[in-house]
Motif scaffolding. Structure first.
Motif, PDB file in Angstrom:
ATOM      1  N   CYS A  80       0.794  -1.232   0.000  1.00 24.66           N
ATOM      2  CA  CYS A  80       0.000   0.000   0.000  1.00 24.66           C
ATOM      3  C   CYS A  80       0.823   1.276   0.000  1.00 24.66           C
ATOM      4  N   VAL A  81       2.100   1.172   0.336  1.00 27.42           N
ATOM      5  CA  VAL A  81       2.941   2.367   0.399  1.00 27.42           C
ATOM      6  C   VAL A  81       4.096   2.265  -0.599  1.00 27.42           C
ATOM      7  N   GLU A  82       4.925   1.240  -0.461  1.00 26.44           N
ATOM      8  CA  GLU A  82       6.081   1.099  -1.349  1.00 26.44           C
ATOM      9  C   GLU A  82       5.661   0.934  -2.805  1.00 26.44           C
ATOM     10  N   ASN A  83       4.637   0.121  -3.027  1.00 29.70           N
ATOM     11  CA  ASN A  83       4.241  -0.186  -4.409  1.00 29.70           C
ATOM     12  C   ASN A  83       3.183   0.764  -4.959  1.00 29.70           C
ATOM     13  N   PRO A  99     -13.046  -6.945   5.102  1.00 26.20           N
ATOM     14  CA  PRO A  99     -11.816  -7.636   4.692  1.00 26.20           C
ATOM     15  C   PRO A  99     -12.037  -8.537   3.468  1.00 26.20           C
ATOM     16  N   PRO A 100     -11.010  -8.628   2.604  1.00 23.73           N
ATOM     17  CA  PRO A 100      -9.829  -7.759   2.597  1.00 23.73           C
ATOM     18  C   PRO A 100     -10.122  -6.478   1.824  1.00 23.73           C
ATOM     19  N   ALA A 101      -9.524  -5.390   2.252  1.00 23.32           N
ATOM     20  CA  ALA A 101      -9.678  -4.123   1.548  1.00 23.32           C
ATOM     21  C   ALA A 101      -8.968  -4.210   0.201  1.00 23.32           C
ATOM     22  N   THR A 102      -9.530  -3.567  -0.790  1.00 25.82           N
ATOM     23  CA  THR A 102      -8.927  -3.573  -2.123  1.00 25.82           C
ATOM     24  C   THR A 102      -8.953  -2.158  -2.707  1.00 25.82           C
ATOM     25  N   GLY A 103      -8.117  -1.936  -3.716  1.00 32.52           N
ATOM     26  CA  GLY A 103      -8.094  -0.659  -4.402  1.00 32.52           C
ATOM     27  C   GLY A 103      -7.559   0.469  -3.536  1.00 32.52           C
ATOM     28  N   PHE A 104      -7.640   1.676  -4.056  1.00 33.81           N
ATOM     29  CA  PHE A 104      -7.139   2.857  -3.343  1.00 33.81           C
ATOM     30  C   PHE A 104      -8.075   4.034  -3.574  1.00 33.81           C
ATOM     31  N   ARG A 105      -8.106   4.938  -2.610  1.00 34.58           N
ATOM     32  CA  ARG A 105      -8.748   6.223  -2.839  1.00 34.58           C
ATOM     33  C   ARG A 105      -7.808   7.109  -3.653  1.00 34.58           C
ATOM     34  N   ASN A 106      -8.387   8.060  -4.387  1.00 35.26           N
ATOM     35  CA  ASN A 106      -7.527   9.058  -5.009  1.00 35.26           C
ATOM     36  C   ASN A 106      -7.259  10.171  -3.995  1.00 35.26           C
ATOM     37  N   LEU A 107      -6.446  11.138  -4.355  1.00 36.97           N
ATOM     38  CA  LEU A 107      -6.021  12.152  -3.397  1.00 36.97           C
ATOM     39  C   LEU A 107      -7.198  12.971  -2.879  1.00 36.97           C
ATOM     40  N   SER A 108      -8.122  13.351  -3.753  1.00 39.35           N
ATOM     41  CA  SER A 108      -9.278  14.142  -3.315  1.00 39.35           C
ATOM     42  C   SER A 108     -10.137  13.379  -2.324  1.00 39.35           C
ATOM     43  N   GLU A 109     -10.395  12.099  -2.612  1.00 34.77           N
ATOM     44  CA  GLU A 109     -11.206  11.281  -1.709  1.00 34.77           C
ATOM     45  C   GLU A 109     -10.487  11.045  -0.385  1.00 34.77           C
ATOM     46  N   CYS A 110      -9.167  10.899  -0.459  1.00 34.27           N
ATOM     47  CA  CYS A 110      -8.353  10.681   0.739  1.00 34.27           C
ATOM     48  C   CYS A 110      -8.460  11.870   1.690  1.00 34.27           C
ATOM     49  N   LEU A 111      -8.433  13.081   1.140  1.00 32.74           N
ATOM     50  CA  LEU A 111      -8.373  14.288   1.971  1.00 32.74           C
ATOM     51  C   LEU A 111      -9.737  14.847   2.360  1.00 32.74           C
ATOM     52  N   ASP A 160      -6.664  -1.523   5.564  1.00 36.62           N
ATOM     53  CA  ASP A 160      -7.834  -0.751   5.177  1.00 36.62           C
ATOM     54  C   ASP A 160      -7.510   0.749   5.231  1.00 36.62           C
ATOM     55  N   ALA A 161      -6.925   1.189   6.364  1.00 33.02           N
ATOM     56  CA  ALA A 161      -6.578   2.604   6.520  1.00 33.02           C
ATOM     57  C   ALA A 161      -5.440   3.013   5.581  1.00 33.02           C
ATOM     58  N   LEU A 162      -4.479   2.127   5.371  1.00 26.79           N
ATOM     59  CA  LEU A 162      -3.372   2.439   4.463  1.00 26.79           C
ATOM     60  C   LEU A 162      -3.879   2.690   3.047  1.00 26.79           C
ATOM     61  N   ARG A 163      -4.864   1.915   2.611  1.00 27.55           N
ATOM     62  CA  ARG A 163      -5.408   2.093   1.267  1.00 27.55           C
ATOM     63  C   ARG A 163      -6.220   3.386   1.163  1.00 27.55           C
TER      64      ARG A 163
END
Length: 329
Positions: A80-83, A99-111, A160-163
């Motif tokens: 979730c961080v290195e890759n 579980p398990p969490a998948t995918g990522f939020r984009n920057l706008s959704e993250c913030l 989950d939080a890392l993603r």
């Protein structure tokens, strides 16, 4: 009439309950209290809310004393961080809870949970540019809970939080990322790695602080797995350089590594945030920086606001800075 009176009383009671709940939320939010302070990591910093008057809150989480560790980066951190890279996050799909969490939020959704106003979604420049670094630093240093949630996600190895937070973690690591051959040279970053002395404080329950202090024995090497926020040491202010972030377990940290002399192509290194935000005294260390305990000072009895507590101090040196892992195939 009786029916109207009953309705009036019910509405009053409901309002009082809502008002009480609002007060409780407002009171709890600054400290984020125990549930957000719990961590499975051995070397994280307990954080105490500083009241405007300078008094420390007595609401300090009870923490299990754990051994320090030099454990390598976890599988979840690598995934979730290195890759992670913002240009390829869409390949993993949109974020979905586990579980398990998948995918990522984009920057706008993250913030958005921390910075809902549209102006905070404007991101100038590219990664590593001065204006981008300035934006990143001004975003994470605000008292929104973002920085604490990022550090908790890393310490707890919470995928989950890392993603959810991966885009902002990536941005913060870029502020601390240097090409060693370009440091302080044309074509390089408009900032340089921090070299010098800085201070860090932990506020722990008084009946546990001695146990924690004993973990930091001379010669012990360990990793603080999350970002580490410290205060630059000032000769003029001396040990007061840490106030009001001093605790009952404090650290004097010597960082003497010059990344420009390292053989690695790239490195994550500490940066003085005042380069981007004038007046800031913070020095930010990257996740997985390795430290060694090189000494200690005699415990002191310190009285503040008619409360006396025992304060322990350990002296650390930085022995290894993290480097980027190989890009995924």
């Amino acid at each position: 009439m009786a029916r109207s009176r009953s309705l009036h009383l019910a509405l009053r009671r409901g309002f009082c309950v809502l008002l009480g709940m609002g007060s409780l939320v407002a009171w709890r939010r600054p400290g984020q209290v125990a549930s957000e302070m719990q961590s499975s990591s051995a070397a994280w910093s307990a954080w105490s809310w500083q009241r405007p008057s300078g008094r420390r809150s007595s609401r300090i989480a009870r923490l299990a004393v754990q051994q320090l560790s030099c454990a390598p980066r976890s599988d979840a951190f690598v995934r979730c961080v290195e890759n992670y890279h913002p240009d390829s996050w869409t390949l993993a799909g949109d974020f979905a809870e586990g579980p398990p969490a998948t995918g990522f939020r984009n920057l706008s959704e993250c913030l958005r949970p921390y910075h809902p106003h549209p102006e905070w979604q404007l991101w100038p420049g590219s990664a590593g540019s001065f204006e981008r670094d300035q934006k990143v630093c001004s975003t994470y240093t605000l008292a929104t809970g973002l920085y604490k949630d990022i550090c908790s996600a890393i310490r707890d190895d919470n995928e989950d939080a890392l993603r959810r937070l991966a885009p902002m973690i990536w941005e913060m690591r870029q502020v601390l990322r240097f090409e060693t051959s370009k440091i302080c040279k044309p074509g390089g970053r408009k900032c340089k790695p921090f070299i010098g002395k800085c201070l860090r404080g932990m506020e722990l329950p008084q009946d546990e602080v001695e146990q924690w202090a004993k973990l930091y024995k001379e010669g012990t090497e360990f990793i603080w797995p999350a970002f580490t926020s410290t205060q630059a040491y000032s000769e003029e202010q001396g040990k007061n350089s840490l106030w009001p972030f001093d605790g009952n377990l404090n650290f004097e940290i010597e960082c003497k590594i010059d990344p420009s002399k390292m053989s690695e192509k790239e490195v994550f290194a500490p940066v003085a945030i005042k380069r981007f935000i004038g007046g800031m005294n913070e020095v930010l260390f990257p996740p997985h920086t390795k430290f060694r305990v090189i000494g200690e000072k005699a415990a002191e009895k310190v009285t503040e606001h008619e409360v006396t507590r025992e304060v322990h101090t350990r002296i650390l040196e930085v022995v290894e800075l993290p480097t980027p892992q190989a890009e995924p195939a």
